[in-house]
Write a protein that holds these residues in place. Structure first.
Motif, PDB file in Angstrom:
ATOM      1  N   ARG A   1       0.836  -1.208   0.000  1.00 51.33           N
ATOM      2  CA  ARG A   1       0.000   0.000   0.000  1.00 51.33           C
ATOM      3  C   ARG A   1       0.865   1.250   0.000  1.00 51.33           C
ATOM      4  O   ARG A   1       0.616   2.202  -0.748  1.00 51.33           O
ATOM      5  N   MET A   2       1.900   1.268   0.838  1.00 47.86           N
ATOM      6  CA  MET A   2       2.786   2.436   0.917  1.00 47.86           C
ATOM      7  C   MET A   2       3.473   2.685  -0.422  1.00 47.86           C
ATOM      8  O   MET A   2       3.601   3.832  -0.862  1.00 47.86           O
ATOM      9  N   ARG A   3       3.916   1.623  -1.075  1.00 49.20           N
ATOM     10  CA  ARG A   3       4.613   1.789  -2.359  1.00 49.20           C
ATOM     11  C   ARG A   3       3.686   2.373  -3.411  1.00 49.20           C
ATOM     12  O   ARG A   3       4.083   3.234  -4.201  1.00 49.20           O
ATOM     13  N   VAL A   4       2.427   1.908  -3.415  1.00 49.49           N
ATOM     14  CA  VAL A   4       1.449   2.420  -4.382  1.00 49.49           C
ATOM     15  C   VAL A   4       1.181   3.910  -4.126  1.00 49.49           C
ATOM     16  O   VAL A   4       1.214   4.732  -5.054  1.00 49.49           O
ATOM     17  N   LEU A   5       0.937   4.257  -2.842  1.00 48.72           N
ATOM     18  CA  LEU A   5       0.606   5.646  -2.504  1.00 48.72           C
ATOM     19  C   LEU A   5       1.787   6.570  -2.772  1.00 48.72           C
ATOM     20  O   LEU A   5       1.633   7.661  -3.331  1.00 48.72           O
ATOM     21  N   ARG A   6       2.994   6.135  -2.389  1.00 50.31           N
ATOM     22  CA  ARG A   6       4.174   6.995  -2.550  1.00 50.31           C
ATOM     23  C   ARG A   6       4.534   7.171  -4.025  1.00 50.31           C
ATOM     24  O   ARG A   6       4.962   8.258  -4.434  1.00 50.31           O
ATOM     25  N   SER A   7       4.358   6.121  -4.817  1.00 46.70           N
ATOM     26  CA  SER A   7       4.644   6.252  -6.249  1.00 46.70           C
ATOM     27  C   SER A   7       3.663   7.235  -6.890  1.00 46.70           C
ATOM     28  O   SER A   7       4.030   8.033  -7.763  1.00 46.70           O
TER      29      SER A   7
END
Length: 198
Positions: free
Chosen positions: A106-112
């Motif tokens: 989830r963090m990777r999706v949001l940060r990207s």
């Protein structure tokens, strides 16, 4: 007169042994054409056997393997979410899909998404930093929620900017009106003073 059919059958043991050697397989994997027995029986060398292999009178039988059709069908059903009920599960929910892995995804999706928006100029670096910390604080559960938040925030920013611009324009108009009034008052005062002096 009774005759034994086996007495007239050619003995192809040698040919089968030579063919197994040429084809690099076991004798049980060698197939000899039953309609061309006489021609095969005349082949008494590896060279002759190779010619027969080339002409298709002798060939190597395919490997007998278990069919994968049922396994493929089962795998296709698994991809659709079948065969995963309580009776099929061996580990806990945490062991099957750790929450830490879900969090990292989830963090990777949001940060990207935030990085992409910042590079495209859709959000400035201040909003990027604010949303980055909010993402880390578990405010957005998925990308859609974050996109909606950004859209609302930008709309609110635009509204505030419009109101500020309008207020600033009103202040400028009021200031100009005060200056004009002060000029009028000063001019009238000048006029009165000059009239009294006459």
């Amino acid at each position: 007169m009774f005759t034994n059919s086996k007495a007239f059958r050619a003995n192809l043991t040698t040919q089968k042994r030579l063919a197994a050697s040429v084809l690099k397989c076991g004798e049980r994997k060698v197939w000899l054409d039953p309609n061309e027995v006489t021609e095969i029986a005349q082949a008494n060398s590896r060279q002759n056997i190779r010619k027969l292999v080339k002409s298709g009178l002798i060939f190597k039988k395919p490997e007998a393997a278990a069919s994968r059709s049922r396994a493929r069908e089962h795998a296709a059903a698994k991809r659709l979410g079948r065969h995963g009920g309580h009776g099929r599960r061996k580990g806990t929910a945490e062991a099957r899909m750790p929450t830490s892995v879900l969090w990292m995804r989830r963090m990777r999706v949001l940060r990207s998404l935030l990085r992409k928006y910042r590079e495209q100029g859709k959000i400035d670096r201040h909003m990027y930093h604010e949303l980055y910390l909010k993402s880390k604080g578990n405010v957005f559960k998925n990308k859609r929620v974050l996109m909606e938040y950004i859209h609302k925030a930008k709309t609110e920013q635009a509204r505030v900017k419009l109101l500020n611009d309008q207020a600033e324009a009103q202040r400028q108009r009021n200031k100009a009106a005060r200056e004009r009034r002060a000029q009028r008052v000063a001019a009238k005062r000048e006029q009165i003073i000059s009239g009294d002096q006459e």
